[in-house]
Design a protein around this motif. Structure first.
Motif, PDB file in Angstrom:
ATOM      1  N   GLY A  90       4.872 -39.358  28.020  1.00  0.00           N
ATOM      2  CA  GLY A  90       4.612 -40.091  26.787  1.00  0.00           C
ATOM      3  C   GLY A  90       5.561 -39.706  25.675  1.00  0.00           C
ATOM      4  N   ASN A  91       5.813 -38.399  25.535  1.00  0.00           N
ATOM      5  CA  ASN A  91       6.752 -37.928  24.520  1.00  0.00           C
ATOM      6  C   ASN A  91       8.160 -38.453  24.781  1.00  0.00           C
ATOM      7  OD1 ASN A  91       7.683 -35.877  22.364  1.00  0.00           O
ATOM      8  ND2 ASN A  91       8.878 -35.284  24.149  1.00  0.00           N
ATOM      9  N   GLN A  94       8.301 -42.095  23.538  1.00  0.00           N
ATOM     10  CA  GLN A  94       8.196 -42.162  22.087  1.00  0.00           C
ATOM     11  C   GLN A  94       9.471 -41.678  21.408  1.00  0.00           C
ATOM     12  OE1 GLN A  94       4.647 -39.781  22.018  1.00  0.00           O
ATOM     13  NE2 GLN A  94       3.356 -41.505  21.397  1.00  0.00           N
ATOM     14  N   PRO A 100       6.251 -43.880  17.629  1.00  0.00           N
ATOM     15  CA  PRO A 100       5.069 -43.275  18.243  1.00  0.00           C
ATOM     16  C   PRO A 100       4.194 -44.261  19.008  1.00  0.00           C
ATOM     17  CG  PRO A 100       4.794 -43.461  15.857  1.00  0.00           C
ATOM     18  CD  PRO A 100       6.219 -43.804  16.157  1.00  0.00           C
ATOM     19  N   SER A 103       4.318 -45.632  23.645  1.00  0.00           N
ATOM     20  CA  SER A 103       3.724 -44.763  24.652  1.00  0.00           C
ATOM     21  C   SER A 103       3.396 -45.573  25.897  1.00  0.00           C
ATOM     22  CB  SER A 103       2.460 -44.112  24.085  1.00  0.00           C
ATOM     23  OG  SER A 103       1.754 -43.413  25.084  1.00  0.00           O
ATOM     24  N   ASP A 105       0.863 -45.766  27.756  1.00  0.00           N
ATOM     25  CA  ASP A 105      -0.466 -46.362  27.817  1.00  0.00           C
ATOM     26  C   ASP A 105      -0.719 -47.355  26.697  1.00  0.00           C
ATOM     27  OD1 ASP A 105      -0.431 -44.367  25.952  1.00  0.00           O
ATOM     28  OD2 ASP A 105      -2.213 -43.333  26.663  1.00  0.00           O
ATOM     29  N   THR A 110       1.256 -47.883  31.967  1.00  0.00           N
ATOM     30  CA  THR A 110       0.096 -47.351  32.670  1.00  0.00           C
ATOM     31  C   THR A 110      -0.758 -48.477  33.242  1.00  0.00           C
ATOM     32  OG1 THR A 110       0.074 -45.456  31.177  1.00  0.00           O
ATOM     33  CG2 THR A 110      -1.910 -45.850  32.460  1.00  0.00           C
ATOM     34  N   ALA A 273      -1.029 -39.593  26.885  1.00  0.00           N
ATOM     35  CA  ALA A 273       0.410 -39.798  26.690  1.00  0.00           C
ATOM     36  C   ALA A 273       0.720 -40.220  25.261  1.00  0.00           C
ATOM     37  CB  ALA A 273       0.923 -40.857  27.672  1.00  0.00           C
ATOM     38  N   PHE A 274      -0.192 -40.922  24.635  1.00  0.00           N
ATOM     39  CA  PHE A 274      -0.005 -41.419  23.275  1.00  0.00           C
ATOM     40  C   PHE A 274      -0.122 -40.319  22.230  1.00  0.00           C
ATOM     41  CE2 PHE A 274      -2.235 -43.502  19.575  1.00  0.00           C
ATOM     42  CZ  PHE A 274      -1.103 -44.097  19.039  1.00  0.00           C
ATOM     43  N   SER A 276      -0.039 -36.787  22.772  1.00  0.00           N
ATOM     44  CA  SER A 276       0.600 -35.487  23.021  1.00  0.00           C
ATOM     45  C   SER A 276       1.881 -35.295  22.221  1.00  0.00           C
ATOM     46  CB  SER A 276       0.891 -35.335  24.518  1.00  0.00           C
ATOM     47  OG  SER A 276      -0.301 -35.356  25.264  1.00  0.00           O
ATOM     48  N   GLY A 277       2.764 -36.301  22.231  1.00  0.00           N
ATOM     49  CA  GLY A 277       4.032 -36.180  21.525  1.00  0.00           C
ATOM     50  C   GLY A 277       3.883 -35.968  20.025  1.00  0.00           C
TER      51      GLY A 277
END
Length: 344
Positions: A90-91, A94, A100, A103, A105, A110, A273-274, A276-277
């Protein structure tokens, strides 16, 4: 001409950022270690640390061996690997797309892997390697489809995100259709899988995900500096000597493969995933790659979410429900903020 004071100031700032990176990464790793042990110790029966260690070292203890080796250890390892895969992938998207909202998802990647997996479960009645391969192919095909439909006279990240959200809606509709036409006996399993869950994790399911993370996560980590340069823009990255096309292909293939295998193993755990970054970036700061911190944030979100879902309520909830509750308000906040700024 840069004087000595400027050089000292720059070097001091760099050392400060590096110390912060090391401290934050160490704390995230320590928290992940604690959560891993908590998952091994907690359950219907709480076992002492020494008994769990003895079982992990190969000793047979009545009751403890079955609970730890058959139920808790596979669940913990699945959450560890899937969380790291979701977080670092995810990061990557992004950072590469400088948004941001980009991602996997959110923009439908996903969902593409999920649709393929549900098709295999409900229509083809297959599992294991077939689901994994189908998920990877569908994830890559979804990326290609998003790119084709978002092309215009000029590349627009905002347009790519909107196209991705639209494709995600179409794929979710396809998943709903598959649930309607699928065999009744297979639907409960598909619904449990779609909620994003570590329930029923087994050791024999882990090798594909383990190999994928061990191969592709180091590729993304090694390309961390290149990824940071891509965040500066196409022209700047090219002027710094980066082969942008080759770098993007490597990053996309690596990230999509990890996302697809993690999704095939656990189901689409919402918003890991959205989230974490952005969380990792806020903790680590700017100047250094946050690929590893983002992966560790993903691990902590999945493991903590699973523990909360198991023990915080009277009814046990899948981890995807807990992470969805955390991620949905943040998604709405980002959409409102970007709309006000004119980025959408």
């Amino acid at each position: 001409m840069i004087n000595n004071n400027s050089v000292k100031f720059i070097m001091a700032g760099r050392r400060k950022r590096r110390r912060r990176w090391i401290l934050v990464t160490g704390l995230l790793a320590g928290l992940a270690f604690i959560l891993c042990w908590t998952m091994l110790l907690l359950g219907n029966t709480i076992y002492p640390v020494n008994e769990v260690i003895r079982v992990l070292l190969g000793e047979e203890l009545n009751g403890v061996s079955f609970a730890v080796n058959t139920i808790r250890l596979p669940r913990m390892l699945t959450g560890l690997l899937a969380g790291f895969a979701f977080g670092i992938a995810g990061n990557t998207f992004q950072t590469m797309l400088r948004n941001p909202l980009a991602s996997p998802d959110v923009i439908g990647i996903t969902a593409g892997s999920s649709a393929a997996a549900v098709f295999c479960i409900l229509i083809l009645h297959t599992s294991g390697a077939v689901v994994s391969i189908a998920s990877v192919i569908a994830g890559l095909a979804t990326v290609l489809l998003i790119y084709i439909f978002s092309r215009g006279r000029t590349f627009s990240i905002g347009r790519l995100i909107l196209v991705g959200i639209g494709i995600q809606a179409m794929l979710n509709a396809l998943i709903s259709y598959l649930l309607l036409v699928g065999a009744q006996q297979d639907i409960p399993a598909a619904l449990r899988w779609l909620s994003g869950s570590l329930n029923g994790s087994q050791m024999h399911e882990l090798p594909p995900l383990s190999v994928t993370v061990l191969i592709f996560a180091p590729i993304i980590i090694m390309l961390g500096k290149h990824l940071s340069m891509l965040e500066l823009g196409e022209q700047m990255a090219t002027s710094l000597g980066i082969n942008t096309d080759k770098t993007r292909i490597l990053l996309i293939v690596s990230a999509v493969t990890m996302i697809a295998l993690a999704t095939a193993t656990t189901g689409p755990i919402a918003f890991v995933a959205f989230l974490s970054g952005p969380i990792a970036k806020r903790l680590v700061g700017v100047g250094l790659s946050n690929a590893i911190p983002a992966g560790l944030v993903g691990v902590n979100l999945v493991l903590a979410g699973d523990l909360i879902g198991q023990f915080a309520f009277d009814v046990r909830y899948p981890v995807g429900i807990i992470t969805g509750i955390l991620g949905a308000p943040y998604l709405l906040f980002l959409l409102i903020r970007m709309n006000r700024k004119g980025d959408l």
